[in-house]
Structures are given as C-alpha cells and as structure tokens.
Design an enzyme around this catalytic site. Structure first.
Site, PDB file in Angstrom:
ATOM      1  N   SER A  61      82.571 -44.798  40.291  1.00  0.00           N
ATOM      2  CA  SER A  61      81.398 -44.427  41.080  1.00  0.00           C
ATOM      3  C   SER A  61      80.838 -45.639  41.806  1.00  0.00           C
ATOM      4  CB  SER A  61      80.351 -43.870  40.116  1.00  0.00           C
ATOM      5  OG  SER A  61      79.099 -43.833  40.727  1.00  0.00           O
ATOM      6  N   TYR A  75      75.174 -44.219  31.792  1.00  0.00           N
ATOM      7  CA  TYR A  75      76.251 -43.612  32.578  1.00  0.00           C
ATOM      8  C   TYR A  75      76.957 -44.685  33.402  1.00  0.00           C
ATOM      9  CZ  TYR A  75      78.429 -41.542  36.657  1.00  0.00           C
ATOM     10  OH  TYR A  75      79.316 -41.245  37.655  1.00  0.00           O
ATOM     11  N   LYS A 108      80.952 -46.387  33.353  1.00  0.00           N
ATOM     12  CA  LYS A 108      81.902 -46.507  34.473  1.00  0.00           C
ATOM     13  C   LYS A 108      82.409 -47.953  34.584  1.00  0.00           C
ATOM     14  CE  LYS A 108      82.129 -42.293  35.560  1.00  0.00           C
ATOM     15  NZ  LYS A 108      83.348 -41.534  35.292  1.00  0.00           N
TER      16      LYS A 108
END
Ligand code: UDP
Length: 334
Positions: A124, A149, A153
């Site tokens: 992302s 989150y 990643k």
C-alpha cells in the site's frame, strides 16, 4: 500458469481472478470468507465463464495450505488475504499482526516447502506515510507507519525482501494507491462490512439512502479546494496490474521489485464528489466536518516505473470509477 490467489473472493482478489482467467491462467483460490461471501465465486464464474477450485480456509491454517500445495503445482502466488481497515487496526493490533504478518509467514513456509518461488504481494502507498515529495516514486523513503495496519504492510515488505535475498525467490510488491469502483458488469465489487470507512463506498451508500450524509473530513488543507488529495485507481486496472506483475516476475533478474499502482493523478474529495454527482445524475448530501486524525494531506503516484517496466497504464478515469461504483451499489439493493 497455475496461480494460487489468497483472498481471491475479496474486493481486489475477485477482480484479479477474473483478469487472470481472461488471460488464460488457471486459478485456485483460498479464502476464509472473513470479509467476503461465497456467492462471489459464482459471480466470478459468471463473468469469466471459467470455474476454479476454492478452498475455504485461513492462510494461517498451515495444514490446509500444505494440503493445497501438495495437490497442485503452482507457478506463482498472489497474496491478498489480509485485514485492511486502518481504524480497526488501531483497536485490534494483535489481530492485524496475527492475520497479516503470520499469514504471510505461513504462506512463505508452504511456498518454501513446495518450492514455489513467485509471489505478488499487496502492499500500500501507506508505507510512504506523509511525504513532501510528490508524486511519490518507488524510491521515496518509507516512513514509520501511523497505524498497525501500515506497520503490517511495512513488516511484510521487509520479510519478503529479506527472504528473497537468500533464496531462489522472485517477488513483486505492488503499492496500491486508493482502489475504488467495481467491475463494469456490476457483478463484483466492494462489500464493506458495517459503516464504510472509505470515501467511495460511503458516497454510494449515502446516495442510496443507507447513510444520511457524507462528512468531508476537513476543507482547510493546503490543496486547491482545501480537501485532501488521493490517487484513486479503478479496481479493474489494479487487477490487470497483478497479471502484468505475475508475468514479469517469471523473467525478472532481481529477487524483489516494487511498483506503485495508481493513475498518477490526484483528486480532491470535492472532485470525487462532483464526479460522482455527474456519473449518478443526482446531488449528494454532504457537509464539511473536521479533519480526520491521521489523514495525509495529499499523495499521488509517480507511475513511470510501472508503465515502463510492466507496460501497465490505468485505462479508467475518475468518472468511470464513479459510474461503476454507483452501478454496483444500485445492483446490491435489487
Ligand atoms: N474521506 C472523507 N469522508 C469520509 C471518508 C473519507 O472526507 O467519510 C476522505 C479522507 O479524509 C481522505 C479521502 O476521503 O482524504 C480518502 O479516504 P479513504 O478512507 O477512502 O482512503 P485513505 O486514503 O484514507 O486510505
């Protein structure tokens, strides 16, 4: 090629399965139905006209994965299965580390054991954090994540890069900007659980009368109309980038490569709303509210590398994205 797609019934996964099948690849899906529905399988088959094997299991279930890798000889894996809500990750960080990081480790274990050496990973643009350098290129520095989150990643990118350095392994990290829209057939799209956090499902649900009004989070940013800028990318274009990445991964010379996947254009929140109003032919009920904590003011992609190396360019613009998102929303109510 025979490709394992983890999370293949999810939003981006389902669109990617369709594109893989339409390019003649054979697909096997593993999905735990945590944020997807079994009916998505029929929808995919309805679009592509081709069926595929589905294993309902968690990627953390090492026995289930082992069985699947014993049964099939995969040429590559596309790994989507992960939790993706930034806000939720702040409340449930352990669940995010467990699912996203342990899930990857479990998958790498199965790939190593069964000698499968091509992996496409869903990353992302969140890894860039808030940057002054725009547009962001793949060599823009990675910042400490603002949420668990985001941390997952970055950790997953690091684990893959580290692993690939020492093994006969090829991996491509795709850094998505803001995926929106739905398949033009309106058969597959995003199925947000509960109240959506993301802008576009919130817009379509407001227009459909499910939500009373949209709040625009802040109009006092240093942008042309004061609202935040993002690089919105049509989910079908994003899906196609995975097929290109997969094909490239079989012939690339280095172990790991990374690509931004965006359109290269930034749109403000108000521009997205205007595009939606034009596409749907109706006014949207919205108000300006305070800024949302943790929001980045502006970010969009430099797409030179993905265009030059993978030969991939976005085909759909923001008007197409809104048109397809709205058709999908209308179809959901029927
Ligand atoms: N946004 C908004 N209202 C909403 C949801 C989002 O104004 O109800 C804005 C948000 O502040 C950001 C943009 O829309 O500028 C995209 O937000 P989203 O959550 O979709 O993606 P993000 O880029 O934050 O991952």
């Amino acid at each position: 090629m025979k490709i394992l797609v983890t999370g293949g019934l999810g939003y981006i996964g389902s669109h990617t399965v369709v594109e893989l099948q339409s390019e003649g690849h054979e697909v096997v899906v593993v999905d735990n139905l945590n944020n997807s529905k079994i009916v998505v399988k029929e929808r995919i088959v309805g679009i592509s006209g081709k069926t595929f094997e589905l294993l309902v299991a968690d990627v953390n279930d090492t026995e289930a994965l082992d069985g699947l890798f014993q049964k099939h000889v995969f040429d590559g894996v596309i790994h989507f299965a992960a939790h993706k809500a930034v806000g939720e990750s702040v409340d449930l960080p352990v669940m995010y580390y467990q699912n996203n990081v342990s899930g990857l480790i479990s998958l790498l274990g199965a790939m190593e054991k069964h000698k499968v050496s091509n992996l496409i990973f869903s990353s992302s643009c969140t890894v860039y954090g808030s940057t002054e350098v725009l547009p962001v290129t793949e060599s823009t520095s990675i910042q400490r994540a603002e949420s668990p989150y985001g941390t997952t990643k970055i950790l997953c990118e690091d684990i893959i890069t580290d692993y690939a350095k020492h093994k006969k392994f090829r991996s491509i990290l795709l850094r998505y900007f803001n995926p929106v829209g739905a398949h033009p057939s309106s058969q597959i799209g995003e199925l947000p659980l509960g109240v959506p956090n993301n802008l576009v499902p919130y817009i379509t649900q407001t227009a459909a009368g499910i939500r009373k009004e949209l709040t625009v989070f802040g109009d006092d940013y240093e942008t042309k109309d004061g609202t935040c800028i993002r690089d919105y990318i049509h989910v079908v274009d994003l899906a196609k980038a995975h097929v290109k990445a997969l094909e490239y991964s079989t012939k690339m010379s280095q172990n790991v490569d990374v690509f931004n996947v965006g359109t290269g254009n930034g749109n403000t929140v108000l521009e997205v709303i205007k595009a939606f109003e034009k596409a749907s032919g109706q006014d949207l009920n919205y108000k300006i509210g305070p800024r949302r904590g943790g929001d980045i003011e502006k970010i969009w992609a430099d797409t030179a590398k993905v265009s030059d190396v993978l030969g991939w360019n976005a085909q759909y613009d923001i008007n197409d994205m809104m048109k397809h998102a709205w058709s999908w929303q209308i179809g959901l109510e029927k």
